[in-house]
Each structure stands twice: as structure tokens, then as C-alpha cells.
Design a protein around this motif. Sequence first.
Motif, mmCIF file in Angstrom:
data_model
loop_
_atom_site.group_PDB
_atom_site.id
_atom_site.type_symbol
_atom_site.label_atom_id
_atom_site.label_comp_id
_atom_site.label_asym_id
_atom_site.label_seq_id
_atom_site.Cartn_x
_atom_site.Cartn_y
_atom_site.Cartn_z
ATOM 1 N N LYS A 239 6.239 12.183 -4.805
ATOM 2 C CA LYS A 239 6.943 13.129 -3.935
ATOM 3 C C LYS A 239 6.258 13.284 -2.574
ATOM 4 C CE LYS A 239 9.103 15.810 -7.626
ATOM 5 N NZ LYS A 239 9.335 17.173 -8.184
ATOM 6 N N ASN A 240 5.495 12.292 -2.190
ATOM 7 C CA ASN A 240 4.826 12.332 -0.895
ATOM 8 C C ASN A 240 5.838 11.973 0.202
ATOM 9 O OD1 ASN A 240 3.297 11.590 1.480
ATOM 10 N ND2 ASN A 240 1.489 11.486 0.161
ATOM 11 N N VAL A 241 6.241 12.965 0.974
ATOM 12 C CA VAL A 241 7.277 12.753 1.990
ATOM 13 C C VAL A 241 6.829 11.739 3.034
ATOM 14 C CG1 VAL A 241 8.599 13.873 3.832
ATOM 15 C CG2 VAL A 241 8.290 15.030 1.637
ATOM 16 N N GLN A 242 5.548 11.797 3.407
ATOM 17 C CA GLN A 242 5.046 10.852 4.415
ATOM 18 C C GLN A 242 5.124 9.414 3.905
ATOM 19 O OE1 GLN A 242 1.166 12.044 5.762
ATOM 20 N NE2 GLN A 242 1.705 14.212 5.636
ATOM 21 N N ALA A 243 4.724 9.200 2.670
ATOM 22 C CA ALA A 243 4.761 7.844 2.114
ATOM 23 C C ALA A 243 6.203 7.354 1.985
ATOM 24 C CB ALA A 243 4.064 7.817 0.760
ATOM 25 N N LEU A 244 7.096 8.214 1.536
ATOM 26 C CA LEU A 244 8.504 7.843 1.434
ATOM 27 C C LEU A 244 9.079 7.489 2.801
ATOM 28 C CD1 LEU A 244 9.603 10.653 -1.041
ATOM 29 C CD2 LEU A 244 9.839 8.205 -1.488
ATOM 30 N N THR A 245 8.744 8.305 3.803
ATOM 31 C CA THR A 245 9.272 8.071 5.147
ATOM 32 C C THR A 245 8.751 6.758 5.721
ATOM 33 O OG1 THR A 245 9.408 10.457 5.516
ATOM 34 C CG2 THR A 245 9.496 9.034 7.461
ATOM 35 N N TRP A 246 7.451 6.530 5.591
ATOM 36 C CA TRP A 246 6.894 5.309 6.149
ATOM 37 C C TRP A 246 7.386 4.070 5.403
ATOM 38 C CZ3 TRP A 246 4.693 4.239 10.617
ATOM 39 C CH2 TRP A 246 4.200 5.302 11.372
ATOM 40 N N LEU A 247 7.584 4.201 4.095
ATOM 41 C CA LEU A 247 8.157 3.068 3.361
ATOM 42 C C LEU A 247 9.549 2.760 3.884
ATOM 43 C CD1 LEU A 247 8.060 0.983 1.091
ATOM 44 C CD2 LEU A 247 8.852 2.766 -0.483
ATOM 45 N N ASP B 54 0.814 -1.213 0.000
ATOM 46 C CA ASP B 54 0.000 0.000 0.000
ATOM 47 C C ASP B 54 0.848 1.264 0.000
ATOM 48 O OD1 ASP B 54 -2.929 -0.523 -0.019
ATOM 49 O OD2 ASP B 54 -2.408 -1.868 1.607
ATOM 50 N N LEU B 55 1.965 1.249 0.687
ATOM 51 C CA LEU B 55 2.839 2.421 0.678
ATOM 52 C C LEU B 55 3.454 2.626 -0.702
ATOM 53 C CD1 LEU B 55 4.533 1.957 4.156
ATOM 54 C CD2 LEU B 55 2.922 3.759 3.512
ATOM 55 N N GLN B 56 3.792 1.529 -1.369
ATOM 56 C CA GLN B 56 4.320 1.636 -2.733
ATOM 57 C C GLN B 56 3.249 2.155 -3.687
ATOM 58 O OE1 GLN B 56 5.676 -2.386 -3.056
ATOM 59 N NE2 GLN B 56 7.694 -1.953 -2.196
ATOM 60 N N GLN B 57 1.997 1.744 -3.456
ATOM 61 C CA GLN B 57 0.897 2.260 -4.279
ATOM 62 C C GLN B 57 0.684 3.753 -4.022
ATOM 63 O OE1 GLN B 57 -0.762 0.805 -6.715
ATOM 64 N NE2 GLN B 57 -1.892 2.715 -7.066
ATOM 65 N N ALA B 58 0.835 4.148 -2.756
ATOM 66 C CA ALA B 58 0.704 5.575 -2.424
ATOM 67 C C ALA B 58 1.757 6.392 -3.166
ATOM 68 C CB ALA B 58 0.837 5.770 -0.916
ATOM 69 N N LEU B 59 2.954 5.842 -3.317
ATOM 70 C CA LEU B 59 4.026 6.551 -4.022
ATOM 71 C C LEU B 59 3.808 6.549 -5.532
ATOM 72 C CD1 LEU B 59 7.141 5.478 -1.964
ATOM 73 C CD2 LEU B 59 6.216 7.787 -2.236
ATOM 74 N N LYS B 60 3.143 5.529 -6.070
ATOM 75 C CA LYS B 60 2.792 5.563 -7.484
ATOM 76 C C LYS B 60 1.819 6.705 -7.756
ATOM 77 C CE LYS B 60 3.439 0.641 -8.522
ATOM 78 N NZ LYS B 60 2.756 -0.623 -8.940
ATOM 79 N N GLU B 61 0.922 6.926 -6.813
ATOM 80 C CA GLU B 61 -0.054 8.000 -6.954
ATOM 81 C C GLU B 61 0.571 9.368 -6.723
ATOM 82 O OE1 GLU B 61 -2.953 6.888 -4.066
ATOM 83 O OE2 GLU B 61 -3.627 5.121 -5.180
ATOM 84 N N ASP B 62 1.565 9.434 -5.835
ATOM 85 C CA ASP B 62 2.213 10.712 -5.511
ATOM 86 C C ASP B 62 3.678 10.449 -5.174
ATOM 87 O OD1 ASP B 62 2.975 13.208 -4.719
ATOM 88 O OD2 ASP B 62 1.615 13.357 -2.996
#
Length: 394
Positions: free
Chosen positions: A131-139, A121-129
Motif C-alpha cells: 500500500k505504498n502510494v509512492q511505490a505504486l505511483t513510481w511504478l 526494485d519498485l516491484q520489490q518495494a511493493l512486495k515489502e509494502d
Amino acid sequence: MRFASLRYCGLIAYTLILTGASLGQTAPDQMQSLFREGAEQMHAGNAAAAEAAFRKAADLDPSFAPARLDLGLAQLKEGKLLEAIASIRKSLELDPASPGAHLFLGIAEYQSNDADSALRDLQQALKEDPKNVQALTWLGIVELNTGHPELASGPLDTAAELAPKDENVLDYRVQAHMAAAKESYTALYKLDPASWRLHRLNAAIDAQADDHKGAIQEYQLAIKLAPKEADLYEGMGWEYRKLGQADQAAKAFAEQLKLTPGNPIAMYNLGSAQVDSGQEAAALPLLQQVVKIYGHPTGADYYLARALAAEGKEEEAVTEFQRATTLDGEMQRRAWYQLSQIYRRLGKTAEARAAALKYEQLKQSADEASAKEVEDWRKLNAASAAAQGASEKQ
């Protein structure tokens, strides 16, 4: 497993809901009021009240994805992980493009110890955005805490580029790189416990800890095992320079140059160390060659100027010092100081005064910057100590 802070989980998407999404046909005024109440309660830290408001909103319009998403965020804030996962997944069923849903679903899944689902799900969040710092950090956090620091470093490096002053990002980035380095060190040791590379790594560790004598000893051990590795002599030479032993540094750099003849870096290393150790005549041809190779101002100009001045060629030295004044930092300041001294010896009083004034201005700016750095470091340590003390009292 080390669980990461849930501070990101307090973020809610009510602004997206109230400023662009239709609230449906069922009691729109009441729906809007419930969303506003839920948002206010979340900001106030009352997640239970927020959950109640968002649940009412979801009951009013069961097909409205944002209500399910914010209900899930409130539940996540409360630590109701399974309920949060169910609510956020429902929001995605209703709207596969639900903003932020994959990010917060990944957080909830990670907190419930389902790392595989969290990663997807975090990888999917990054596909959608991307440059999402939160998604990158949590990944990065999930990869780090599931034993894959080498995979954590990439997203955390990107997050740090996007948010260079985010302490949370920087903290996890440091942890990831340290853990990856430790894994590599361990693997290297298993491959060859007597490897010269291990001694070089130990030397680097000692150097970072300002144990320059220890670093030199490690370089010496490495050289016994790999006497043809020029980098080892270079590293040892710089450690000698840090101890103020320019003569020993010159000997090490001479070995580096023997192994890499024509290497301008090795020539610069040797020439500059020779100048520092009073061997200006030997340094002159090396530094002149380096200056010619580079063709633009470098540290070699500064050391060449010193060698020329020592050999009585002060007019030529002036030219090289002037080139060195275009550099940055300590070498620039030294060049202005040396210029003031040469101008004074040449009887050029006005030029000497101007050079001395420039030196004083640069020195003052550097001193102020250094004092600020020390003060910032003091404040940071004081804040860290206070935070630790507060934590221990809880």
C-alpha cells in the motif's frame, strides 16, 4: 523519455533512524548530531550540506545501513544519480530490509535511464509494502514512460484509491488511461478501419465533448454497419435526449427494445422518453412492468407517476412520486415539486406546502453545492494559470 518530478525524493528516513535503530558504538552523540544536521539541511533544501553530514555519518560507522541510505537520498536530490545508486545499493548490502531502499533505488535507476532495474526494485518495494502510494505511483510512471500504459493503469488506480486527493497521482492516472485507450483505438483501426466499433468510439468522444449532433451522426454510421447492435440505438437515444429531442429518442429506444425484448433497461429508456414526448398512454404499461421488475424505487417510479398524472390517475401518481422522493439528485427534487402540484390540485393544502418546502430546501442545497463546485473550478484554473505563468518566467 519524460522524467517525472523528483518531489518524492526529498523524503528522508531520519525519523526511522533516530527513533528505533542503534547508532552503533562509534561516537553515538556525534552520529546523532550528524543525522539531525543532515535531516535539517534536507528539509531546508540544501542537499549538498545534507550529503556532507550523511557522508560523515557513514564514515563514522561504515556498517550502518541508514547512513548509506540517507546519503543516497541526498545524492539523489542533487542529481548525482550514479553515486546515489551506489550508496543505496550499499545500504541494501548492509541491511536487505533497509526501509524504503528499494523505492528510492528504483527512482534513481529510472532517472538514470535504467528502466528494467527500476521496475524490479519498485516491484520489490511493493512486495515489502503493497500500500505504498509512492511505490505504486513510481511504478506507474515507469511503465507509462517506457511505453506500457496498460501496465501503468493498475498501480496508478490503486494509488488513487489510497490517495484520492493526490494531484500527482491523478495526473499520471489520467495520462495512463488516455494512452492505453489510444493504443486500443489504434489497434482497432488497424484491424478494421471500417469497423462499427470505431464509430461508437467516435460517438463517445463526441459525447464527452458535448458534441451531441456529431455523436448521433457517428451512431447512425455505426448502425448502418451493425444494425443488430442494441447498444448503438441506446447510445443514440440518449444523445437525442441531451438535445431535447425526446420523440427521436423514443424511436431509437424502441429499436433497442425490439432487439432485446424484456430488457427492463430498454423498457425504462423507451417509457421515460415517451413520457417526455407526450406519449404517456403508451409509456404506462412499460413503466409499470419496470417498477414491478425492480421492486425498489428507481427513476421508473418518477416517470410512471408522471404518466399516471397525465392520465388523470392522481392518487396513484402520488404513491409513485412518494417512492421517487427516496431517490437522490435532480429526480428527487422533481418528485417533490410534482407532489406539491398534485396535492394542490387535490386540495391538500398542508401537504402541498410541505412538499413545496422540501423542494425549495433541496434546490437551495443543490444550488449551493453547484456554486461551490464552480468556485473551486475557478480557483483551480486560476492556480494552474499562475503556475504556468511562473514556469514560463523561469
